[in-house]
Design a protein around this motif. Structure first.
Motif, PDB file in Angstrom:
ATOM      1  N   GLU A 149      39.016  37.332  37.835  1.00  0.00           N
ATOM      2  CA  GLU A 149      40.219  37.309  38.653  1.00  0.00           C
ATOM      3  C   GLU A 149      41.452  37.379  37.759  1.00  0.00           C
ATOM      4  N   PHE A 150      42.425  38.194  38.140  1.00  0.00           N
ATOM      5  CA  PHE A 150      43.667  38.275  37.385  1.00  0.00           C
ATOM      6  C   PHE A 150      44.784  38.730  38.322  1.00  0.00           C
ATOM      7  N   ALA A 201      34.923  48.053  35.322  1.00  0.00           N
ATOM      8  CA  ALA A 201      35.636  46.832  35.705  1.00  0.00           C
ATOM      9  C   ALA A 201      36.803  47.210  36.611  1.00  0.00           C
ATOM     10  N   LEU A 202      37.094  46.347  37.563  1.00  0.00           N
ATOM     11  CA  LEU A 202      38.190  46.617  38.493  1.00  0.00           C
ATOM     12  C   LEU A 202      39.524  46.390  37.793  1.00  0.00           C
ATOM     13  N   ASP A 203      40.348  47.430  37.788  1.00  0.00           N
ATOM     14  CA  ASP A 203      41.681  47.322  37.212  1.00  0.00           C
ATOM     15  C   ASP A 203      42.669  47.974  38.177  1.00  0.00           C
ATOM     16  N   VAL A 204      43.875  47.458  38.210  1.00  0.00           N
ATOM     17  CA  VAL A 204      44.877  47.914  39.171  1.00  0.00           C
ATOM     18  C   VAL A 204      46.214  48.083  38.468  1.00  0.00           C
ATOM     19  N   THR A 205      46.905  49.171  38.798  1.00  0.00           N
ATOM     20  CA  THR A 205      48.273  49.394  38.326  1.00  0.00           C
ATOM     21  C   THR A 205      49.206  49.400  39.527  1.00  0.00           C
ATOM     22  N   LEU A 206      50.275  48.633  39.445  1.00  0.00           N
ATOM     23  CA  LEU A 206      51.241  48.510  40.538  1.00  0.00           C
ATOM     24  C   LEU A 206      52.589  49.037  40.083  1.00  0.00           C
ATOM     25  N   THR A 207      53.202  49.934  40.879  1.00  0.00           N
ATOM     26  CA  THR A 207      54.557  50.409  40.589  1.00  0.00           C
ATOM     27  C   THR A 207      55.436  50.211  41.814  1.00  0.00           C
ATOM     28  N   VAL A 256      43.949  40.243  41.913  1.00  0.00           N
ATOM     29  CA  VAL A 256      42.769  41.110  41.893  1.00  0.00           C
ATOM     30  C   VAL A 256      41.536  40.244  41.671  1.00  0.00           C
ATOM     31  N   ARG A 257      40.582  40.354  42.575  1.00  0.00           N
ATOM     32  CA  ARG A 257      39.325  39.614  42.455  1.00  0.00           C
ATOM     33  C   ARG A 257      38.183  40.616  42.325  1.00  0.00           C
ATOM     34  N   ASP A 258      37.621  40.673  41.137  1.00  0.00           N
ATOM     35  CA  ASP A 258      36.521  41.595  40.853  1.00  0.00           C
ATOM     36  C   ASP A 258      35.211  40.837  41.043  1.00  0.00           C
ATOM     37  N   PHE A 259      34.626  40.942  42.230  1.00  0.00           N
ATOM     38  CA  PHE A 259      33.406  40.204  42.525  1.00  0.00           C
ATOM     39  C   PHE A 259      32.187  40.802  41.827  1.00  0.00           C
ATOM     40  N   GLU A 260      32.297  42.013  41.343  1.00  0.00           N
ATOM     41  CA  GLU A 260      31.196  42.597  40.577  1.00  0.00           C
ATOM     42  C   GLU A 260      31.005  41.860  39.262  1.00  0.00           C
ATOM     43  N   TYR A 261      32.112  41.498  38.619  1.00  0.00           N
ATOM     44  CA  TYR A 261      32.047  40.816  37.326  1.00  0.00           C
ATOM     45  C   TYR A 261      32.657  39.411  37.382  1.00  0.00           C
ATOM     46  N   TRP A 262      32.927  38.905  38.581  1.00  0.00           N
ATOM     47  CA  TRP A 262      33.462  37.557  38.765  1.00  0.00           C
ATOM     48  C   TRP A 262      34.657  37.314  37.852  1.00  0.00           C
ATOM     49  N   MET A 265      48.496  37.150  33.892  1.00  0.00           N
ATOM     50  CA  MET A 265      47.620  35.992  33.848  1.00  0.00           C
ATOM     51  C   MET A 265      46.206  36.419  34.202  1.00  0.00           C
ATOM     52  N   ARG A 266      45.241  36.005  33.417  1.00  0.00           N
ATOM     53  CA  ARG A 266      43.855  36.324  33.695  1.00  0.00           C
ATOM     54  C   ARG A 266      43.025  35.051  33.656  1.00  0.00           C
ATOM     55  N   ARG A 267      42.113  34.939  34.618  1.00  0.00           N
ATOM     56  CA  ARG A 267      41.172  33.834  34.577  1.00  0.00           C
ATOM     57  C   ARG A 267      39.892  34.300  35.222  1.00  0.00           C
ATOM     58  N   SER A 268      38.808  33.678  34.886  1.00  0.00           N
ATOM     59  CA  SER A 268      37.533  34.113  35.426  1.00  0.00           C
ATOM     60  C   SER A 268      36.718  32.917  35.864  1.00  0.00           C
TER      61      SER A 268
END
Length: 296
Positions: free
Chosen positions: A283-284, A184-190, A275-281, A1-4
């Protein structure tokens, strides 16, 4: 899910919505203060926006409290707001049917049509309340470089506008330069499929995360195990993980079931990071659903 979410730095941005049907969801991204810039406009007698005067501003000579910001949308819209005391707030919008790039020229276009993504140009001075109900103009993009989420790295353009019915027009230039954009902030979870459970029925789950920028993340998870006698046994876990860009950072979490013990065998783990990327506002949510094997 992604929203900004896209906050507005200056209230004058809202004037862009006047008369723009279908603008919701098509407005430029959040305005950002510009590091290096110049903006000039020269009016002819009979031009209602400049009143026939000329104005020139740049980042090397500002008055305390002045602010210039820029934003884009899908690289098809460029929006400048420049507050320069005592000359009010200049509001410039350029739009195109495709990504704005160096060499693009649009002739004899009207005001921006955000719903249909047509080429357009608009200039007003909101401090003085000077604008056109209808206008015709042209603009040429001399340079344009966009980053993630329409970050404006560079944008240079020249433009001309004449208000409908006016005896004179205006022409102007805009030059903008910002630092290269951050990724852009991106995250991988395992989640490791092998987990452990001790004699007290407490399970320990392990995994890794990777990220494109340093940040600390809260992993919200739940471990669920179906047992013959106890039925459904569940417990939450929520470790905090400090992530280092380019590294696979390990994490672990211990679960404490309330009414029963975890046992050796299989279990389901659902884990997520907001994940909240405050640099580019932006959230996902990053989600992982895994089947684990609990062993001693």
């Amino acid at each position: 899910m992604r929203r900004s979410w896209r906050p507005v730095l200056l209230a004058a941005t809202m004037t862009l919505t006047a008369g723009a049907a279908g603008l919701v969801g098509s407005a430029p991204a959040q305005a950002r203060p510009v590091q290096s810039w110049s903006f000039s406009v020269t009016g002819e007698p009979g031009d209602p926006i400049t009143a026939g005067n000329s104005y020139s501003y740049n980042s090397a000579s500002t008055t305390p409290g002045d602010e210039t910001s820029a934003s884009g949308w899908n690289a098809q819209q460029f929006h400048l707001i420049s507050s320069n005391y005592p000359d009010g707030i200049w509001d410039l919008a350029l739009t195109a049917p495709a990504a704005l790039k160096a060499g693009d020229t649009y002739q004899n276009v009207g005001q921006p049509d955000y719903e249909n993504h047509q080429a357009g140009i608009r200039l007003s001075n909101d401090g003085w309340g000077r604008s056109c109900a209808q206008s015709t103009g042209s603009f040429t993009v001399l340079d344009a470089a966009w980053g993630p989420f329409d970050y404006v790295e560079r944008f240079d353009a020249t433009f001309e506008i004449r208000c409908e019915g006016a005896t004179g027009g205006l022409r102007g230039e805009i030059h903008i330069s910002n630092p290269p954009p951050l990724p852009a902030l991106d995250v991988t979870l395992t989640v490791n499929p092998a987990a452990t459970v001790d004699s007290k029925g407490i399970a320990t789950i392990r995994g890794t995360i990777t990220c494109t920028r340093a940040d600390t993340f809260d992993i919200a998870g739940e471990l669920v195990q179906q047992q013959k006698k106890a039925g459904t046994v569940r417990a939450n876990f929520s470790p905090y993980v400090s992530c280092v860009p380019g590294q696979e950072v390990p994490w672990s979490a211990t679960t404490y079931p309330a009414d029963a013990k975890f046992q050796r065998g299989t279990a389901q783990a659902v884990s997520e990071i907001t994940v909240r990327d405050f640099e580019y506002w932006n959230e996902f949510t990053v989600t992982d659903t895994s089947t684990l094997t609990l062993t001693r």
